[in-house]
Design a protein around this motif. Structure first.
Motif, PDB file in Angstrom:
ATOM      1  N   ILE A 100      41.287  33.756  53.001  1.00  0.00           N
ATOM      2  CA  ILE A 100      40.663  35.027  53.339  1.00  0.00           C
ATOM      3  C   ILE A 100      41.364  36.119  52.540  1.00  0.00           C
ATOM      4  CG2 ILE A 100      39.898  34.384  55.658  1.00  0.00           C
ATOM      5  CD1 ILE A 100      42.302  35.849  56.796  1.00  0.00           C
ATOM      6  N   ALA A 101      40.624  37.154  52.188  1.00  0.00           N
ATOM      7  CA  ALA A 101      41.181  38.309  51.489  1.00  0.00           C
ATOM      8  C   ALA A 101      41.122  39.507  52.424  1.00  0.00           C
ATOM      9  CB  ALA A 101      40.401  38.589  50.207  1.00  0.00           C
ATOM     10  N   ILE A 102      42.270  40.163  52.591  1.00  0.00           N
ATOM     11  CA  ILE A 102      42.354  41.295  53.517  1.00  0.00           C
ATOM     12  C   ILE A 102      42.999  42.492  52.836  1.00  0.00           C
ATOM     13  CG2 ILE A 102      42.434  39.853  55.596  1.00  0.00           C
ATOM     14  CD1 ILE A 102      45.460  40.133  55.601  1.00  0.00           C
ATOM     15  N   GLY A 103      42.750  43.663  53.389  1.00  0.00           N
ATOM     16  CA  GLY A 103      43.327  44.877  52.837  1.00  0.00           C
ATOM     17  C   GLY A 103      44.778  45.058  53.246  1.00  0.00           C
ATOM     18  N   ASP A 104      45.420  46.015  52.628  1.00  0.00           N
ATOM     19  CA  ASP A 104      46.803  46.337  52.962  1.00  0.00           C
ATOM     20  C   ASP A 104      46.825  47.202  54.217  1.00  0.00           C
ATOM     21  OD1 ASP A 104      49.665  46.221  51.612  1.00  0.00           O
ATOM     22  OD2 ASP A 104      49.432  48.223  52.471  1.00  0.00           O
ATOM     23  N   ASN A 105      47.745  46.910  55.126  1.00  0.00           N
ATOM     24  CA  ASN A 105      47.766  47.589  56.430  1.00  0.00           C
ATOM     25  C   ASN A 105      48.940  48.540  56.587  1.00  0.00           C
ATOM     26  OD1 ASN A 105      45.962  47.474  58.716  1.00  0.00           O
ATOM     27  ND2 ASN A 105      47.708  46.824  59.962  1.00  0.00           N
ATOM     28  N   GLY A 106      49.700  48.753  55.494  1.00  0.00           N
ATOM     29  CA  GLY A 106      50.881  49.607  55.586  1.00  0.00           C
ATOM     30  C   GLY A 106      52.159  48.812  55.447  1.00  0.00           C
ATOM     31  N   GLY A 107      53.285  49.503  55.567  1.00  0.00           N
ATOM     32  CA  GLY A 107      54.588  48.854  55.451  1.00  0.00           C
ATOM     33  C   GLY A 107      54.906  48.015  56.679  1.00  0.00           C
ATOM     34  N   ILE A 108      55.700  46.974  56.497  1.00  0.00           N
ATOM     35  CA  ILE A 108      56.110  46.131  57.617  1.00  0.00           C
ATOM     36  C   ILE A 108      57.109  46.899  58.476  1.00  0.00           C
ATOM     37  CG2 ILE A 108      57.190  43.960  58.297  1.00  0.00           C
ATOM     38  CD1 ILE A 108      54.461  43.657  56.963  1.00  0.00           C
ATOM     39  N   LEU A 109      56.835  47.002  59.754  1.00  0.00           N
ATOM     40  CA  LEU A 109      57.659  47.806  60.652  1.00  0.00           C
ATOM     41  C   LEU A 109      59.108  47.333  60.664  1.00  0.00           C
ATOM     42  CD1 LEU A 109      57.659  50.145  62.655  1.00  0.00           C
ATOM     43  CD2 LEU A 109      57.117  48.517  64.460  1.00  0.00           C
ATOM     44  N   GLN A 110      59.325  46.017  60.727  1.00  0.00           N
ATOM     45  CA  GLN A 110      60.686  45.497  60.759  1.00  0.00           C
ATOM     46  C   GLN A 110      61.476  45.921  59.520  1.00  0.00           C
ATOM     47  OE1 GLN A 110      62.462  43.359  63.173  1.00  0.00           O
ATOM     48  NE2 GLN A 110      63.958  44.372  61.855  1.00  0.00           N
ATOM     49  N   THR A 111      60.827  45.874  58.371  1.00  0.00           N
ATOM     50  CA  THR A 111      61.495  46.261  57.125  1.00  0.00           C
ATOM     51  C   THR A 111      61.881  47.724  57.129  1.00  0.00           C
ATOM     52  OG1 THR A 111      60.245  44.581  55.898  1.00  0.00           O
ATOM     53  CG2 THR A 111      61.251  46.341  54.612  1.00  0.00           C
ATOM     54  N   LEU A 112      60.983  48.572  57.607  1.00  0.00           N
ATOM     55  CA  LEU A 112      61.255  50.008  57.641  1.00  0.00           C
ATOM     56  C   LEU A 112      62.352  50.343  58.641  1.00  0.00           C
ATOM     57  CD1 LEU A 112      57.620  51.376  57.341  1.00  0.00           C
ATOM     58  CD2 LEU A 112      59.358  51.218  55.575  1.00  0.00           C
ATOM     59  N   ILE A 113      62.384  49.624  59.758  1.00  0.00           N
ATOM     60  CA  ILE A 113      63.453  49.833  60.731  1.00  0.00           C
ATOM     61  C   ILE A 113      64.799  49.439  60.127  1.00  0.00           C
ATOM     62  CG2 ILE A 113      64.418  49.031  62.919  1.00  0.00           C
ATOM     63  CD1 ILE A 113      61.596  48.880  64.012  1.00  0.00           C
ATOM     64  N   ASP A 114      64.818  48.322  59.410  1.00  0.00           N
ATOM     65  CA  ASP A 114      66.054  47.893  58.750  1.00  0.00           C
ATOM     66  C   ASP A 114      66.533  48.947  57.752  1.00  0.00           C
ATOM     67  OD1 ASP A 114      66.103  45.531  60.157  1.00  0.00           O
ATOM     68  OD2 ASP A 114      65.122  44.350  58.581  1.00  0.00           O
ATOM     69  N   GLU A 115      65.596  49.555  57.043  1.00  0.00           N
ATOM     70  CA  GLU A 115      65.959  50.610  56.094  1.00  0.00           C
ATOM     71  C   GLU A 115      66.531  51.830  56.820  1.00  0.00           C
ATOM     72  OE1 GLU A 115      62.441  51.366  53.860  1.00  0.00           O
ATOM     73  OE2 GLU A 115      62.532  49.461  52.755  1.00  0.00           O
ATOM     74  N   ASP A 116      65.937  52.175  57.960  1.00  0.00           N
ATOM     75  CA  ASP A 116      66.451  53.302  58.745  1.00  0.00           C
ATOM     76  C   ASP A 116      67.861  53.015  59.260  1.00  0.00           C
ATOM     77  OD1 ASP A 116      64.131  54.804  58.434  1.00  0.00           O
ATOM     78  OD2 ASP A 116      63.195  53.965  60.222  1.00  0.00           O
ATOM     79  N   LEU A 117      68.082  51.774  59.676  1.00  0.00           N
ATOM     80  CA  LEU A 117      69.416  51.388  60.136  1.00  0.00           C
ATOM     81  C   LEU A 117      70.433  51.513  59.019  1.00  0.00           C
ATOM     82  CD1 LEU A 117      68.626  48.249  62.340  1.00  0.00           C
ATOM     83  CD2 LEU A 117      69.667  50.375  63.132  1.00  0.00           C
ATOM     84  N   HIS A 118      70.051  51.080  57.834  1.00  0.00           N
ATOM     85  CA  HIS A 118      70.947  51.146  56.671  1.00  0.00           C
ATOM     86  C   HIS A 118      71.302  52.597  56.349  1.00  0.00           C
ATOM     87  CE1 HIS A 118      72.845  49.784  52.984  1.00  0.00           C
ATOM     88  NE2 HIS A 118      72.155  50.699  52.309  1.00  0.00           N
ATOM     89  N   LYS A 119      70.338  53.501  56.560  1.00  0.00           N
ATOM     90  CA  LYS A 119      70.580  54.920  56.292  1.00  0.00           C
ATOM     91  C   LYS A 119      71.289  55.613  57.450  1.00  0.00           C
ATOM     92  CE  LYS A 119      66.233  55.683  55.385  1.00  0.00           C
ATOM     93  NZ  LYS A 119      64.936  56.303  54.999  1.00  0.00           N
TER      94      LYS A 119
END
Length: 266
Positions: A100-119
């Motif tokens: 199946i082909a699907i559209g992009d739904n945005g950034g992965i929440l877990q990844t963005l949280i990890d980035e916030d933690l790093h900052k």
């Protein structure tokens, strides 16, 4: 069917992409192609089904994907249904024989949280977890369940709206909806505890956000309370041995304690 897209996907797969899910550029946007996988039914799933029948707890029933074309069609159907209800999920672009082909739904929440933690942005981390709990309650309000609402299966758009991906496991047809939603809650809080082991305030924040949005009298909390009550003997047996327990077992104890304390104060 878009013949050009089909040709592009089939050519890319034939070249050997090395991944089950891969990105492509199509009509000036990024899309994702998800290939079919074999059924994942194992002995453990049969034991799960047996346990559900013995205990009378529907949420213990296995929700594993049937795999193959059937699994893809099931996921496509869930995407269509949720999209029609206004839930942020990937748009379904096309369906092939084995993908199946699907559209992009945005950034992965877990990844963005990890980035916030790093900052060191503690406020952003907590707000994202709160938004996740609120979004899950919104999905449940639509009358459906996700199946695996882990932080890595949630997305966030530039406007801050939380969405959902990965609907391979569809519990909606395998158990009463309130049980499927109660199961979602357990998986959601466990995913928070698993990712942030020494941050119990984040577990509480995600759970409290869910309850605040769903309400203390939400029907899905009834089977959740039943399961928490039935698990109490297991908790009491394991608690003295927590020093020797594995990581997942410890995370389960912490998540259980938070849910029990909240549910039986409500």
């Amino acid at each position: 069917m878009n013949e050009q897209l089909h040709a592009l996907v089939e050519h890319t797969i034939a070249q050997g992409v090395g991944a089950r899910v891969f990105a492509l550029r199509w009509e000036n946007r990024r899309i994702w192609v998800k290939q079919a996988v074999p059924a994942k039914q194992k002995v453990w799933h049969r034991l799960q089904r047996f346990g559900a029948n013995i205990t009378g707890i529907p949420m213990l029933r296995p929700t594993v994907s049937p795999g193959g074309k059937e699994g893809l069609e099931s996921e496509a159907a869930v995407l269509r249904k949720l999209s029609a209800l206004g839930i942020l999920v990937p748009d379904l672009i096309d369906v092939g024989e084995n993908w199946i082909a699907i559209g992009d739904n945005g950034g992965i929440l877990q990844t963005l949280i990890d980035e916030d933690l790093h900052k060191g942005d503690e406020g952003a981390v907590k707000n994202r977890v709160i938004d996740a709990g609120t979004a899950l309650a919104g999905l449940h309000e639509s009358g459906l369940a996700h199946g695996a609402p882990l932080l890595r299966n949630m997305t966030i758009r530039d406007d801050g709206k939380i969405g959902f991906i990965d609907f391979e496991e569809d519990p909606n047809a395998r158990m009463p909806i309130v049980d499927a939603q109660a199961r979602d809650i357990l998986l959601f809080v466990f995913s928070i505890q698993r990712e942030f082991k020494k941050r119990p305030e984040l577990l509480r924040a995600g759970w409290q956000a869910y309850v605040a949005a769903a309400g203390n009298n939400a029907p899905q909390l009834v089977p959740l309370r039943k399961v928490i009550r039935l698990l109490r003997p297991v908790y009491l047996i394991l608690r003295p041995f927590r020093r020797w327990l594995g990581t997942d077992a410890l995370n389960g104890l912490w998540a259980y304690r938070t849910l029990r304390k909240s549910l039986y104060q409500a």
